[in-house]
Design an enzyme around this catalytic site. Structure first.
Site, PDB file in Angstrom:
ATOM      1  N   HIS A 138       0.873  -1.177   0.000  1.00 17.89           N
ATOM      2  CA  HIS A 138       0.000   0.000   0.000  1.00 17.89           C
ATOM      3  C   HIS A 138       0.908   1.225   0.000  1.00 17.89           C
ATOM      4  O   HIS A 138       1.511   1.533   1.025  1.00 17.89           O
ATOM      5  CB  HIS A 138      -0.882   0.009   1.252  1.00 17.89           C
ATOM      6  CG  HIS A 138      -1.761  -1.199   1.392  1.00 17.89           C
ATOM      7  ND1 HIS A 138      -3.019  -1.277   0.843  1.00 17.89           N
ATOM      8  CD2 HIS A 138      -1.557  -2.395   2.017  1.00 17.89           C
ATOM      9  CE1 HIS A 138      -3.571  -2.457   1.140  1.00 17.89           C
ATOM     10  NE2 HIS A 138      -2.690  -3.157   1.844  1.00 17.89           N
ATOM     11  N   PHE A 139       1.026   1.887  -1.159  1.00 18.31           N
ATOM     12  CA  PHE A 139       1.925   3.052  -1.237  1.00 18.31           C
ATOM     13  C   PHE A 139       1.200   4.379  -1.008  1.00 18.31           C
ATOM     14  O   PHE A 139       1.794   5.449  -1.106  1.00 18.31           O
ATOM     15  CB  PHE A 139       2.692   3.049  -2.573  1.00 18.31           C
ATOM     16  CG  PHE A 139       3.899   2.125  -2.586  1.00 18.31           C
ATOM     17  CD1 PHE A 139       4.329   1.477  -1.430  1.00 18.31           C
ATOM     18  CD2 PHE A 139       4.619   1.919  -3.755  1.00 18.31           C
ATOM     19  CE1 PHE A 139       5.444   0.631  -1.441  1.00 18.31           C
ATOM     20  CE2 PHE A 139       5.740   1.088  -3.776  1.00 18.31           C
ATOM     21  CZ  PHE A 139       6.149   0.436  -2.621  1.00 18.31           C
TER      22      PHE A 139
ATOM     23  N   ASP B 145       2.424  -6.904   2.681  1.00 18.19           N
ATOM     24  CA  ASP B 145       1.288  -6.089   3.132  1.00 18.19           C
ATOM     25  C   ASP B 145       1.810  -4.804   3.770  1.00 18.19           C
ATOM     26  O   ASP B 145       1.344  -4.373   4.832  1.00 18.19           O
ATOM     27  CB  ASP B 145       0.369  -6.868   4.080  1.00 18.19           C
ATOM     28  CG  ASP B 145      -0.951  -6.135   4.340  1.00 18.19           C
ATOM     29  OD1 ASP B 145      -1.266  -5.183   3.594  1.00 18.19           O
ATOM     30  OD2 ASP B 145      -1.646  -6.507   5.296  1.00 18.19           O
TER      31      ASP B 145
ATOM     32  N   HIS C  31       1.712   3.741   8.381  1.00 20.24           N
ATOM     33  CA  HIS C  31       1.026   4.867   9.021  1.00 20.24           C
ATOM     34  C   HIS C  31       2.093   5.608   9.811  1.00 20.24           C
ATOM     35  O   HIS C  31       3.056   4.991  10.285  1.00 20.24           O
ATOM     36  CB  HIS C  31      -0.048   4.375   9.993  1.00 20.24           C
ATOM     37  CG  HIS C  31      -1.118   3.543   9.348  1.00 20.24           C
ATOM     38  ND1 HIS C  31      -2.126   4.066   8.581  1.00 20.24           N
ATOM     39  CD2 HIS C  31      -1.322   2.195   9.355  1.00 20.24           C
ATOM     40  CE1 HIS C  31      -2.915   3.094   8.147  1.00 20.24           C
ATOM     41  NE2 HIS C  31      -2.440   1.946   8.600  1.00 20.24           N
TER      42      HIS C  31
HETATM   43  N1  LIG Z   1      -3.235  -4.794   6.854  1.00 23.01           N
HETATM   44  C1  LIG Z   1      -3.705  -3.737   7.468  1.00 23.01           C
HETATM   45  O1  LIG Z   1      -3.863  -3.759   8.682  1.00 23.01           O
HETATM   46  N2  LIG Z   1      -3.994  -2.599   6.829  1.00 23.01           N
HETATM   47  C2  LIG Z   1      -3.950  -2.391   5.409  1.00 23.01           C
HETATM   48  C3  LIG Z   1      -5.147  -2.928   4.715  1.00 23.01           C
HETATM   49  C4  LIG Z   1      -5.177  -4.427   4.685  1.00 23.01           C
HETATM   50  O2  LIG Z   1      -4.288  -5.066   4.095  1.00 23.01           O
HETATM   51  O3  LIG Z   1      -6.117  -5.011   5.207  1.00 23.01           O
HETATM   52  C5  LIG Z   1      -3.823  -0.890   5.152  1.00 23.01           C
HETATM   53  O4  LIG Z   1      -4.009  -0.467   4.003  1.00 23.01           O
HETATM   54  O5  LIG Z   1      -3.502  -0.147   6.081  1.00 23.01           O
HETATM   55 ZN   LIG Z   2      -5.779  -6.949   3.949  1.00 21.68          ZN
HETATM   56 ZN   LIG Z   3      -3.224  -5.011   2.465  1.00 23.53          ZN
END
Ligand SMILES: NC(=O)N[C@@H](CC(=O)O)C(=O)O
Ligand SMILES: [Zn+2]
Ligand SMILES: [Zn+2]
Length: 455
Positions: A62-63, A313, A317
């Site tokens: 997630h970038f 993944d 944050h």
């Molecule tokens: N894994 C997470 O806890 N968060 C991910 C979303 C996800 O992969 O479910 C996110 O985009 O922050």
């Molecule tokens: Zn996920």
């Molecule tokens: Zn994810």
């Protein structure tokens, strides 16, 4: 003259670890041999007896761009990837706006093209946009999802009727559905039961083992009904692992043409619910940290080839966002830069062999996500020279100061990692201890459904 000659290295080639040399020219692996006497190149890399292996292909990052660039953007995210030995990423759709139609896809593609230093695919989101899935597929998305069966860090959840309809559509397109398997009802019931429990561990209890197992069961039923090709994201429990292992066995016995694969995340391999005390809210992710039995099952699954893919993944944050109480802190931990270093230490500690590391971090993700059509994930002559050179003797203590994500912290602080000395992407050195790849050099790798987009 050739571009690069890697000397004094070990390669995993023709099913064995052996000394060798690697010649790179025009972005491709030109020759791999014990000795390349008579060949020369503009640049020599002396690996000092270290390893040269395929760069990682991380199919779950997630970038955060567009929309949340204070957490990450395509430049910082791709630099983190390169410094950690990742040569290709597949980026997931829960940005702002999410990638759910032509406009949002093109907006993300434009930004990624401008900023990414590594090659990339972009996944398409699935929510209430079923009529848009065909156009997304035609635009060249890699796969659909992650498809959220329960709310996570996104506004893309969908109920089981909608999920079935989506899977039917994805099947008709011949695409791959990537599923985030957690059961919304179980999660909500547990939230009510534990609403006064503010211990970090309560997050693991709310999103319980059963919560994941029930969702996997439902998703397997639906993917059987619709015959869709399915890939499960971040499987974390002993129970879900057992179900998937069994289902794979059945599919193989029946010689079913339907594809089924799953990935596990490094935080479910190298951390456990014992780390809650150390990490507090910084250990919050979905699915959550699990107990030792689940961790062991996943490590065994890497060894016995049940686990297809390890993907980070990477869900960054900022520290200020992660502080606060366990209910309100956002879920997700950064991990793209530490994936390969942790896995390399896993090999060094004999948790699993190098062969399996290479399969779960490059050849399998390339094949499952169709990236091999772009020359990725195959260590052989004529394929993309996406490689990392690393010295397994050079074990470092992971420290957030040396990492490149905008997150500014890591759940692996103080743990051991073996980092690449060089990351090479299409024959170009992009990391040599510093980021030396040019912003925007990364290529978009269109998916199998891609048709020429004229407007
Ligand atoms: N894994 C997470 O806890 N968060 C991910 C979303 C996800 O992969 O479910 C996110 O985009 O922050
Ligand atoms: Zn996920
Ligand atoms: Zn994810």
């Amino acid at each position: 003259m050739n571009d690069i000659l890697i000397k004094n290295t070990k390669v995993f080639y023709k099913n064995q670890l052996q000394s060798g040399e690697v010649l790179i020219d025009e972005g491709k692996i030109k020759k791999i041999a014990k000795n390349l006497k008579g060949e020369d190149a503009d640049r020599h890399i002396d690996a000092h007896g270290g390893l040269t292996i395929p760069a990682g292909i991380d199919v779950h990052v997630h970038f955060r761009e567009p929309g949340m660039t204070h957490k990450e953007d395509w430049y910082s995210g791709s630099c983190a990837a390169a410094a950690g030995g990742i040569g290709t990423v597949v980026e997931h759709p829960n940005t702002l706006p999410p990638v759910i139609d032509r406009k949002s896809f093109r907006e993300k593609l434009k930004l990624a093209n401008r900023k990414s230093i590594i090659d990339f695919g972009i996944n398409g989101g699935v929510g209430k946009n079923i009529e848009k899935l065909e156009s997304l597929w035609g635009l060249g998305i890699t796969a659909f999802g992650e498809i959220f069966m329960a709310e996570s860090t996104a506004d893309l959840g969908l109920d089981s009727d909608l999920l079935k309809e989506a899977l039917e559509t994805i099947q008709q397109l011949g695409a791959l559905a990537c599923i985030h398997a957690e059961d919304e009802n179980i999660k909500c019931d547990n939230e009510i039961l534990l609403k006064k429990d503010f211990t970090p561990l309560s997050h693991s209890r709310i999103r319980s083992n059963q919560c994941e197992a029930m969702a996997v069961k439902k998703a397997l039923e639906l993917s059987g009904l619709t015959s869709v090709n399915t890939h499960f994201c971040h499987i974390s429990t002993l129970e879900a692992f057992g179900q998937l292992k069994r289902e794979k066995y059945i599919l193989e016995k029946e010689k079913a043409s339907r594809h089924l694969s799953f990935e596990v995340a490094p935080h479910h391999l190298f951390l456990s619910d014992r780390d809650w005390d150390r990490l507090g809210t910084f250990g919050k992710m979905n699915p959550p940290l699990r107990n030792r039995q689940s961790v062991k099952a996943l490590v065994n699954g890497i060894n016995d080839s049940t686990v297809d893919v390890v993907a980070s993944d990477h869900a960054p944050h900022r520290m200020s966002e992660k502080e606060g109480d366990i209910k309100s802190a956002p879920s997700g931990v950064p991990g793209v830069e530490t994936l390969m270093p942790l896995m390399m230490v896993g090999v060094k500690r004999n948790l699993f062999p190098l062969k399996r590391l290479i399969e779960v971090t490059s050849s399998n993700p390339a094949r499952i996500f169709g990236l091999d059509n772009h020359g990725k994930g195959v260590f052989a002559e004529g394929y993309d020279a996406d490689l990392i050179v690393m010295d397994p003797r050079n074990v470092k203590s992971i420290n957030s100061d040396m990492l490149h994500s905008k997150a500014g912290w890591t759940p692996y602080e103080g743990m051991e990692g073996i980092f690449p000395e060089y990351t090479i992407s299409r024959g170009e050195i992009i990391w040599d201890g510093d980021i030396v790849g040019r912003r925007g050099r990364g290529n978009f790798l269109p998916g199998a459904g891609s048709v020429k987009d004229d407007d």
